[in-house]
Motif scaffolding. Structure first.
Motif, mmCIF file in Angstrom:
data_model
loop_
_atom_site.group_PDB
_atom_site.id
_atom_site.type_symbol
_atom_site.label_atom_id
_atom_site.label_comp_id
_atom_site.label_asym_id
_atom_site.label_seq_id
_atom_site.Cartn_x
_atom_site.Cartn_y
_atom_site.Cartn_z
ATOM 1 N N GLU A 208 -12.190 -7.205 -10.278
ATOM 2 C CA GLU A 208 -12.153 -5.795 -9.916
ATOM 3 C C GLU A 208 -10.707 -5.345 -9.851
ATOM 4 N N GLU A 209 -10.430 -4.200 -10.495
ATOM 5 C CA GLU A 209 -9.069 -3.684 -10.535
ATOM 6 C C GLU A 209 -9.048 -2.229 -10.090
ATOM 7 N N GLY A 210 -8.101 -1.868 -9.260
ATOM 8 C CA GLY A 210 -7.914 -0.476 -8.880
ATOM 9 C C GLY A 210 -7.348 0.304 -10.051
ATOM 10 N N GLN A 211 -7.865 1.506 -10.290
ATOM 11 C CA GLN A 211 -7.452 2.273 -11.462
ATOM 12 C C GLN A 211 -6.759 3.593 -11.128
ATOM 13 N N ALA A 212 -7.160 4.236 -10.062
ATOM 14 C CA ALA A 212 -6.597 5.551 -9.737
ATOM 15 C C ALA A 212 -6.126 5.561 -8.290
ATOM 16 N N LEU A 213 -4.930 6.071 -8.084
ATOM 17 C CA LEU A 213 -4.341 6.125 -6.748
ATOM 18 C C LEU A 213 -4.026 7.567 -6.372
ATOM 19 N N THR A 214 -4.195 7.839 -5.087
ATOM 20 C CA THR A 214 -3.748 9.138 -4.571
ATOM 21 C C THR A 214 -2.258 9.021 -4.241
ATOM 22 N N LEU A 215 -1.647 10.103 -3.845
ATOM 23 C CA LEU A 215 -0.232 10.081 -3.471
ATOM 24 C C LEU A 215 0.028 9.177 -2.269
ATOM 25 N N SER A 216 -1.005 8.970 -1.447
ATOM 26 C CA SER A 216 -0.852 8.098 -0.278
ATOM 27 C C SER A 216 -1.324 6.665 -0.562
ATOM 28 N N ASN A 217 -1.358 6.274 -1.837
ATOM 29 C CA ASN A 217 -1.715 4.911 -2.273
ATOM 30 C C ASN A 217 -3.128 4.481 -1.908
ATOM 31 N N VAL A 218 -4.070 5.387 -1.918
ATOM 32 C CA VAL A 218 -5.478 5.065 -1.699
ATOM 33 C C VAL A 218 -6.153 4.987 -3.067
ATOM 34 N N ILE A 219 -6.821 3.888 -3.324
ATOM 35 C CA ILE A 219 -7.505 3.707 -4.609
ATOM 36 C C ILE A 219 -8.783 4.544 -4.609
ATOM 37 N N THR A 220 -8.937 5.358 -5.648
ATOM 38 C CA THR A 220 -10.115 6.231 -5.727
ATOM 39 C C THR A 220 -11.054 5.849 -6.868
ATOM 40 N N ARG A 221 -10.653 4.925 -7.731
ATOM 41 C CA ARG A 221 -11.505 4.486 -8.833
ATOM 42 C C ARG A 221 -11.199 3.024 -9.132
ATOM 43 N N TYR A 222 -12.260 2.277 -9.387
ATOM 44 C CA TYR A 222 -12.138 0.858 -9.704
ATOM 45 C C TYR A 222 -12.758 0.570 -11.065
ATOM 46 N N SER A 223 -12.224 -0.433 -11.735
ATOM 47 C CA SER A 223 -12.830 -0.989 -12.939
ATOM 48 C C SER A 223 -13.244 -2.413 -12.630
#
Length: 162
Positions: A78-93
């Motif tokens: 599992e890999e994090g794909q999308a980050l918010t400005l506060s480094n929260v992952i919002t999408r995973y692959s």
């Protein structure tokens, strides 16, 4: 007139495929007939491998005393794909790699082997329940994709027909 030309083109294509030795997978003597319900797929040992085996058995049958055995190795990451400005992952692959070997049971000869790889993704922006449901769905979709890839390669294997 256009209909006649299309019919002629289709007839020519059929003759060309017949001339090149093309045999449909599920035709008598084809790889589909040699494999379907004749392959014992390795028992699953994880949730992901359970879904992979289930979908493989839907495609190639559930051969309990078959002529072939299908050995599988499955790895997922599992890999994090999308980050918010506060480094929260919002999408995973989820990346999946499945290695397989089709073995003839009578003499333990590997008929064919290979590796397939693919990925799916899910969103982590909803509630915890939404995120877990999304992950579970993405994992099952990935196993369907990998099962389709493996079964297609098995059916394309030469030398299985009667």
């Amino acid at each position: 007139m256009a209909r006649l030309n299309m019919t002629g083109v289709l007839a020519a294509l059929m003759l060309l495929t017949a001339a090149c030795g093309f045999t449909p997978v599920h035709a008598p003597g084809g790889a589909g007939q040699a494999l379907y319900d004749n392959v014992l797929v390795q028992a699953p040992n994880t949730k992901d491998s359970y879904f992979l085996v289930r979908h493989l058995e839907e495609r190639i049958g559930r051969g309990s005393g078959g002529e072939y055995r299908l050995d599988l190795t499955l790895e997922t990451e599992e890999e994090g794909q999308a980050l918010t400005l506060s480094n929260v992952i919002t999408r995973y692959s989820i990346v999946g790699v499945a290695t397989y070997a089709l073995v003839r049971v009578a003499d333990d000869v590997v008929v064919t082997k290979g590796t397939v790889e693919n990925f799916t993704g899910y969103s982590a922006t909803g509630s915890t329940v939404d995120t877990f449901a999304g992950e579970r769905d993405a994992r099952e979709r990935l196993m369907v994709i990998l099962a389709d890839q493996i079964s297609s390669r098995l059916y394309a294997t030469q030398g299985l027909g009667a």
